[in-house]
Design an enzyme around this catalytic site. Structure first.
Site, PDB file in Angstrom:
ATOM      1  N   CYS A 122      40.761  41.668  34.490  1.00 12.84           N
ATOM      2  CA  CYS A 122      39.827  42.330  34.024  1.00 12.84           C
ATOM      3  C   CYS A 122      39.662  42.557  32.651  1.00 12.84           C
ATOM      4  O   CYS A 122      39.067  41.876  32.317  1.00 12.84           O
ATOM      5  CB  CYS A 122      39.910  43.568  34.920  1.00 12.84           C
ATOM      6  SG  CYS A 122      38.651  44.671  34.307  1.00 12.84           S
ATOM      7  N   HIS A 222      40.650  42.035  39.942  1.00 13.77           N
ATOM      8  CA  HIS A 222      41.605  42.112  40.026  1.00 13.77           C
ATOM      9  C   HIS A 222      42.820  42.052  41.130  1.00 13.77           C
ATOM     10  O   HIS A 222      42.536  43.085  42.276  1.00 13.77           O
ATOM     11  CB  HIS A 222      41.670  44.706  40.341  1.00 13.77           C
ATOM     12  CG  HIS A 222      41.174  44.885  39.017  1.00 13.77           C
ATOM     13  ND1 HIS A 222      42.098  45.500  38.321  1.00 13.77           N
ATOM     14  CD2 HIS A 222      39.964  45.089  38.699  1.00 13.77           C
ATOM     15  CE1 HIS A 222      41.695  45.864  36.740  1.00 13.77           C
ATOM     16  NE2 HIS A 222      40.427  45.922  37.680  1.00 13.77           N
ATOM     17  N   GLU A 224      46.089  41.765  41.694  1.00 12.22           N
ATOM     18  CA  GLU A 224      46.879  42.850  42.817  1.00 12.22           C
ATOM     19  C   GLU A 224      46.608  43.996  43.292  1.00 12.22           C
ATOM     20  O   GLU A 224      47.068  44.415  43.989  1.00 12.22           O
ATOM     21  CB  GLU A 224      47.666  43.917  40.862  1.00 12.22           C
ATOM     22  CG  GLU A 224      46.495  44.842  40.636  1.00 12.22           C
ATOM     23  CD  GLU A 224      45.285  44.634  39.930  1.00 12.22           C
ATOM     24  OE1 GLU A 224      44.152  45.778  39.441  1.00 12.22           O
ATOM     25  OE2 GLU A 224      44.792  42.619  39.649  1.00 12.22           O
TER      26      GLU A 224
END
Length: 251
Positions: A122, A222, A224
């Site tokens: 990001c 993102h 994660e």
């Protein structure tokens, strides 16, 4: 002959952190922190995490930090200062975090120069692009007319990322993935030495590869937040492990 534990050392991955006001117990102080999702993804992919708080930096400091790492992740966070790419800030932009900008720009410049495996997430992709002379769309709703990439309130939104065949990103994740988005900015003019590796179905750039690096990948989303799909983190950890092994053999 028994193998030595050092032969199987998990590669050390440095993750940059936020510097924000934080409250815990009786304390309400500025603190460096990073959401657990980031380092949990790295450890599950086989890496060991070192957290890197913003701090005074020059080339020597950046090199000293990188000497202890096998790979680097520039994480998400506040908007890059618009003055760094020659523009006045949009009214929606975050208050600049110049200490973090300074630290991450210095680290990333030296990581690229030294071919230390790098993964940008990001804000990390935006730092990369501005470092290489690119610019940013400062507020996507002004361009695409919707908030599809930033619902606000900490709610991530699913969007498609369509990869470009032949890129490192496509090798890692295939032709199209559904990603988790939380950003109001995106790449505009692409910086030097970067290859677009994915776009959204609306044409917005979703990822780039860094030309000439053994591993240099950055994504606008993102990953994660998708702990059931660690392919990008595994790709970084694998590249970092190969670099660590190469250094060990040469030592």
């Amino acid at each position: 002959m028994a193998s030595n534990d050092s032969d199987h050392r998990r590669p050390v991955i440095g993750l940059t952190t936020y510097l924000e006001q934080a409250q815990t117990g009786v304390w309400d102080v500025p603190a460096a922190f990073l959401p657990k999702f980031y380092f949990e993804a790295v450890t599950r992919a086989g890496g060991t995490v070192v957290l890197l708080p913003p701090q005074p930096v020059d080339q020597a400091v950046a090199d000293s930090v990188l000497d202890g790492l096998d790979g680097l992740i520039i994480t998400g966070g506040k908007d890059v200062e618009a003055a760094r790419y020659g523009e006045a800030p949009h009214p929606t932009n975050d208050v600049p975090r110049t200490d973090r900008d300074d630290f991450e720009f210095a680290l990333l410049e030296r990581a690229i120069a030294r071919d230390i495996p790098f993964f940008g997430i990001c804000r990390g992709m935006q730092v990369l692009n501005v470092l290489r002379g690119g610019t940013l769309i400062q507020h996507l709703p002004d361009v695409i007319g919707t908030d599809r990439y930033n619902a606000g309130g900490g709610v991530f939104t699913p969007n498609p990322a369509i990869t470009v065949p032949g890129t490192r990103l496509a090798e890692l994740v295939g032709g199209e993935v559904t990603v988790q988005s939380y950003h109001h900015q995106a790449l505009d003019e692409v910086g030097d030495g970067l290859t677009v590796s994915a776009r959204g179905d609306d044409g917005i750039i979703q990822a780039v590869d860094v030309d000439g690096m053994s591993f240099g990948v950055a994504v606008q989303w993102h990953p994660e937040m998708s702990q059931d799909d660690l392919r990008l983190f595994a790709g970084l950890v694998e590249a970092a492990a190969e670099r660590a092994e190469s250094r060990r053999v040469r030592a």
